[in-house]
Design an enzyme around this catalytic site. Sequence first.
Site, mmCIF file in Angstrom:
data_model
loop_
_atom_site.group_PDB
_atom_site.id
_atom_site.type_symbol
_atom_site.label_atom_id
_atom_site.label_comp_id
_atom_site.label_asym_id
_atom_site.label_seq_id
_atom_site.Cartn_x
_atom_site.Cartn_y
_atom_site.Cartn_z
ATOM 1 N N ASN A 107 23.478 37.510 46.293
ATOM 2 C CA ASN A 107 22.502 36.922 47.065
ATOM 3 C C ASN A 107 23.023 36.120 47.316
ATOM 4 O O ASN A 107 23.864 35.265 47.106
ATOM 5 C CB ASN A 107 21.379 36.304 46.301
ATOM 6 C CG ASN A 107 19.886 37.896 45.404
ATOM 7 O OD1 ASN A 107 20.845 38.791 46.398
ATOM 8 N ND2 ASN A 107 19.021 37.748 45.299
ATOM 9 N N HIS A 124 29.096 37.347 47.049
ATOM 10 C CA HIS A 124 28.693 37.883 48.310
ATOM 11 C C HIS A 124 28.588 37.058 49.400
ATOM 12 O O HIS A 124 28.604 36.667 50.240
ATOM 13 C CB HIS A 124 27.884 38.247 48.417
ATOM 14 C CG HIS A 124 28.292 40.266 47.740
ATOM 15 N ND1 HIS A 124 27.086 41.096 47.765
ATOM 16 C CD2 HIS A 124 29.143 40.802 47.046
ATOM 17 C CE1 HIS A 124 27.777 42.285 46.746
ATOM 18 N NE2 HIS A 124 28.666 41.478 46.440
HETATM 19 N N1 APR Z 1 11.216 42.603 40.811
HETATM 20 C C1 APR Z 1 12.373 43.863 40.161
HETATM 21 N N2 APR Z 1 13.286 44.156 40.533
HETATM 22 C C2 APR Z 1 12.665 44.655 42.276
HETATM 23 C C3 APR Z 1 11.752 43.859 42.688
HETATM 24 C C4 APR Z 1 11.038 43.069 42.395
HETATM 25 N N3 APR Z 1 9.737 41.761 42.516
HETATM 26 N N4 APR Z 1 12.062 44.731 43.714
HETATM 27 C C5 APR Z 1 13.133 45.658 44.003
HETATM 28 N N5 APR Z 1 13.140 44.974 43.284
HETATM 29 C C6 APR Z 1 14.827 45.931 42.482
HETATM 30 C C7 APR Z 1 14.632 47.097 43.229
HETATM 31 O O1 APR Z 1 14.126 48.239 42.742
HETATM 32 C C8 APR Z 1 16.232 47.604 43.129
HETATM 33 O O2 APR Z 1 16.672 48.298 42.600
HETATM 34 O O3 APR Z 1 15.627 45.044 43.318
HETATM 35 C C9 APR Z 1 16.686 46.099 43.498
HETATM 36 C C10 APR Z 1 17.497 46.153 45.209
HETATM 37 O O4 APR Z 1 18.301 46.552 45.565
HETATM 38 P P1 APR Z 1 19.140 46.373 46.643
HETATM 39 O O5 APR Z 1 18.350 46.492 47.982
HETATM 40 O O6 APR Z 1 20.043 47.991 46.499
HETATM 41 O O7 APR Z 1 20.279 44.884 46.857
HETATM 42 P P2 APR Z 1 21.189 44.558 46.191
HETATM 43 O O8 APR Z 1 21.473 45.350 44.225
HETATM 44 O O9 APR Z 1 21.862 43.034 45.591
HETATM 45 O O10 APR Z 1 22.464 45.110 46.825
HETATM 46 C C11 APR Z 1 23.924 44.348 46.351
HETATM 47 O O11 APR Z 1 24.821 45.716 48.708
HETATM 48 O O12 APR Z 1 24.385 45.532 51.263
HETATM 49 C C12 APR Z 1 24.295 45.022 50.151
HETATM 50 O O13 APR Z 1 25.407 42.715 50.463
HETATM 51 C C13 APR Z 1 24.297 43.395 49.927
HETATM 52 O O14 APR Z 1 24.554 41.617 48.278
HETATM 53 C C14 APR Z 1 24.241 43.372 48.398
HETATM 54 C C15 APR Z 1 24.749 44.463 48.117
#
Ligand code: APR
Length: 249
Positions: A107, A124
């Site tokens: 994040n 990131h």
């Molecule tokens: N509690 C727990 N998990 C949650 C919640 C919550 N309240 N809300 C959403 N999630 C989970 C979803 O199920 C999903 O698995 O958080 C995850 C979010 O996934 P992404 O949107 O893909 O985020 P992330 O894994 O951080 O993405 C990685 O992708 O686009 C790039 O640079 C961006 O750092 C980011 C990277």
Amino acid sequence: MKDEISLAVELANSLKKKDKLHAYVLTGAGTSRASNIPTFRGEDGLWEKYNFEEVATLNAWLKNPVKIWTFYVEGIQLILDSEPNPAHIAIAELEAKNFCQYVITQNADGLHQKAGSKNVLEIHGNLTRVRCTKCNKKQVFTEPPKDIPPKCGCGSMYRPDVVLFNEQLPSDLITKSFTIAKKVDLAIIVGTSAEVVPAATLPFISKESGVKVLVFNKEKTDHIRIADVFIQGKCEETLPAFVERLSKN
Ligand code: APR
């Protein structure tokens, strides 16, 4: 039958050495969801609303920096207006109690630091930080830039100090993250979809090195294949419950 949080507490307790737990937390966008920051994937994810190839890739930046800046200005305002939620606070508490020594986060919102976490590796980048495309000078914005694209004192353009798609992660941070992933006793994976490498490989590296793995997520992800315990639910609810019970034992 024991619930998943009890199983996670039991496992974490079994790994404590003199009240210390040697662990890292890896966080993704789900950790900040309760702070009103959208995730990237999933139903109301940012990449449903925006085409990431137009706003978050190196090619897009080189082609149209103004468009990228317009997108990021919105993001900067959003995170400046956000506050840590109970998941960030629980993670900071883990560190304060010496139940975790590192937070590796994908994040770019700075909410872990705002919650009190000290040792945060922002692999990131950070959305409020910019760097000059020429002299490399860095600056932290306390409000979104009014002139787009913002310029450095040397006259060149600033860019957001975040890692875009098709860019390398800062090599010092990623090397350090891989070292941490191998050397701890417990990996705590929170709110990440396991879709983006190299961050998504960290839990697998941990598992391969004999590290136990806890996965906190609302949904099933690829990481649950190697999870010792999968705690399904909103991390702003499950993590505080986990930390509270861990602290009592
Ligand atoms: N509690 C727990 N998990 C949650 C919640 C919550 N309240 N809300 C959403 N999630 C989970 C979803 O199920 C999903 O698995 O958080 C995850 C979010 O996934 P992404 O949107 O893909 O985020 P992330 O894994 O951080 O993405 C990685 O992708 O686009 C790039 O640079 C961006 O750092 C980011 C990277």
